[in-house]
Design a protein around this motif. Structure first.
Motif, short mmCIF file in Angstrom:
data_model
loop_
_atom_site.label_atom_id
_atom_site.label_comp_id
_atom_site.label_asym_id
_atom_site.label_seq_id
_atom_site.Cartn_x
_atom_site.Cartn_y
_atom_site.Cartn_z
N ILE A 275 56.64 4.71 98.39
CA ILE A 275 56.59 3.24 98.41
C ILE A 275 55.59 2.77 99.45
O ILE A 275 54.82 1.83 99.22
N GLU A 276 55.58 3.44 100.59
CA GLU A 276 54.71 3.01 101.68
C GLU A 276 53.23 3.14 101.30
O GLU A 276 52.46 2.18 101.43
N ASN A 277 52.83 4.35 100.81
CA ASN A 277 51.40 4.49 100.52
C ASN A 277 50.99 3.73 99.26
O ASN A 277 49.84 3.34 99.12
N PHE A 278 51.95 3.47 98.33
CA PHE A 278 51.61 2.66 97.16
C PHE A 278 51.35 1.22 97.57
O PHE A 278 50.38 0.59 97.12
N ALA B 242 50.43 0.18 100.45
CA ALA B 242 49.19 0.15 101.22
C ALA B 242 47.99 0.17 100.28
O ALA B 242 47.01 -0.56 100.46
N TRP B 243 48.07 1.03 99.25
CA TRP B 243 46.97 1.09 98.27
C TRP B 243 46.85 -0.23 97.52
O TRP B 243 45.75 -0.73 97.29
N LYS B 244 47.98 -0.80 97.12
CA LYS B 244 47.98 -2.05 96.35
C LYS B 244 47.36 -3.18 97.16
O LYS B 244 46.54 -3.97 96.65
N ALA B 245 47.74 -3.27 98.44
CA ALA B 245 47.18 -4.32 99.29
C ALA B 245 45.67 -4.15 99.45
O ALA B 245 44.90 -5.12 99.38
N LYS B 246 45.25 -2.91 99.62
CA LYS B 246 43.82 -2.64 99.76
C LYS B 246 43.08 -2.96 98.48
O LYS B 246 41.99 -3.55 98.49
N PHE B 247 43.68 -2.57 97.34
CA PHE B 247 43.05 -2.82 96.04
C PHE B 247 42.91 -4.32 95.78
O PHE B 247 41.85 -4.79 95.35
N GLU B 248 43.97 -5.07 96.03
CA GLU B 248 43.92 -6.51 95.80
C GLU B 248 42.90 -7.18 96.71
O GLU B 248 42.20 -8.11 96.30
N LEU B 249 42.81 -6.70 97.93
CA LEU B 249 41.83 -7.25 98.86
C LEU B 249 40.41 -6.98 98.36
O LEU B 249 39.54 -7.86 98.40
N GLU B 250 40.19 -5.77 97.87
CA GLU B 250 38.86 -5.42 97.35
C GLU B 250 38.53 -6.25 96.11
O GLU B 250 37.39 -6.70 95.96
N MET B 251 39.50 -6.44 95.22
CA MET B 251 39.26 -7.22 94.01
C MET B 251 38.99 -8.68 94.34
O MET B 251 38.12 -9.33 93.74
#
Length: 240
Positions: A148-151, A153-162
């Motif tokens: 849950i933690e790394n997902f 983190a990945w989701k937040a990073k992905f949304e920020l990049e998009m």
């Protein structure tokens, strides 16, 4: 009265016969000589060496001789310190007796222990490297375990990049003076849009579910379909 010189000469002759290839006389007054001591070979042929220098004092063997590590090979500083400490202990235990052979034998055993320790360290390092290689291979095969933690983190990073990508693209379009497309322009630009609903029906199937309960009482209706003046629309008005 003890004849120290006689005892020293006798021991010197014995030492020379025991270590013919590693014994070297440096001086006769005072008597000083070296003995090269080499460990047994390790698993891969590695050895450690120490050349010991001994000097007789006037009252040897009632007093200990002088000693030093004249030269060394593959010895660490701590190993050299341990050898000097060992010589001191052995000399104190053998006062009153000629002791050069005893001292050299103790150093020989110590060097063998050092080689064994080197072998154990090398073996441990080898096992550790094998373990690390196996773990790295396992990680490469399994990939990263999703938690849950790394997902998140990945989701937040992905949304920020998009978001940043959309902002950058919008800025580029504004700078280029590109107008926002209308719905009609989108259809004209992408012909797939006008077939998207049809494709949706094809993908989902054309089956239409009918609720048969809506028609279950149709036979109870008094319908005179043979009457030429029959008009279904007037059925509701008759009830009024």
């Amino acid at each position: 009265m003890t004849d120290y010189l006689e005892e020293q000469r006798n021991e010197l002759e014995a030492i020379e016969s025991i270590y013919p290839d590693s014994f070297t006389v440096l001086s006769e007054d005072p008597t000083s000589f070296t003995i090269n001591v080499t460990s047994d070979a390790g698993e891969h042929g590695e050895t450690v060496e120490a050349t010991l220098r001994f000097t007789y004092v006037a009252k040897y063997p009632d007093e200990p001789p002088l000693w030093e590590i004249y030269s060394q090979e593959n010895l660490e500083d701590q190993d050299a310190e341990d050898i000097l400490t060992l010589l001191q202990q052995q000399a104190e235990e053998n006062l009153g007796m000629v002791m050069i052979f005893t001292l050299v034998t103790a150093v020989q055993e110590k060097l063998n222990e050092i080689v064994d320790a080197m072998k154990n360290r090398q073996e441990e390092e080898r096992r550790q490297k094998e373990k690390e290689a196996e773990e790295a291979e396992k990680v490469a095969f399994q990939g990263t375990v999703v938690t849950i933690e790394n997902f998140l983190a990945w989701k937040a990073k992905f949304e920020l990049e998009m978001t940043e990508l959309r902002r950058k693209r919008q800025k580029e379009e504004e700078q280029a003076g590109k107008p926002k497309l209308t719905g009609k322009q989108l259809f004209e630009r992408d012909h797939n849009l006008d077939t998207s609903d049809i494709q949706f029906l094809e993908d989902g199937g054309n089956n239409v579910e009918v609720d048969e309960s809506l028609f279950q009482d149709i036979e109870d209706l008094d319908l005179d379909e043979d009457d030429p003046d029959f008009d279904p629309l007037e059925m509701g008005s008759d009830e009024d």
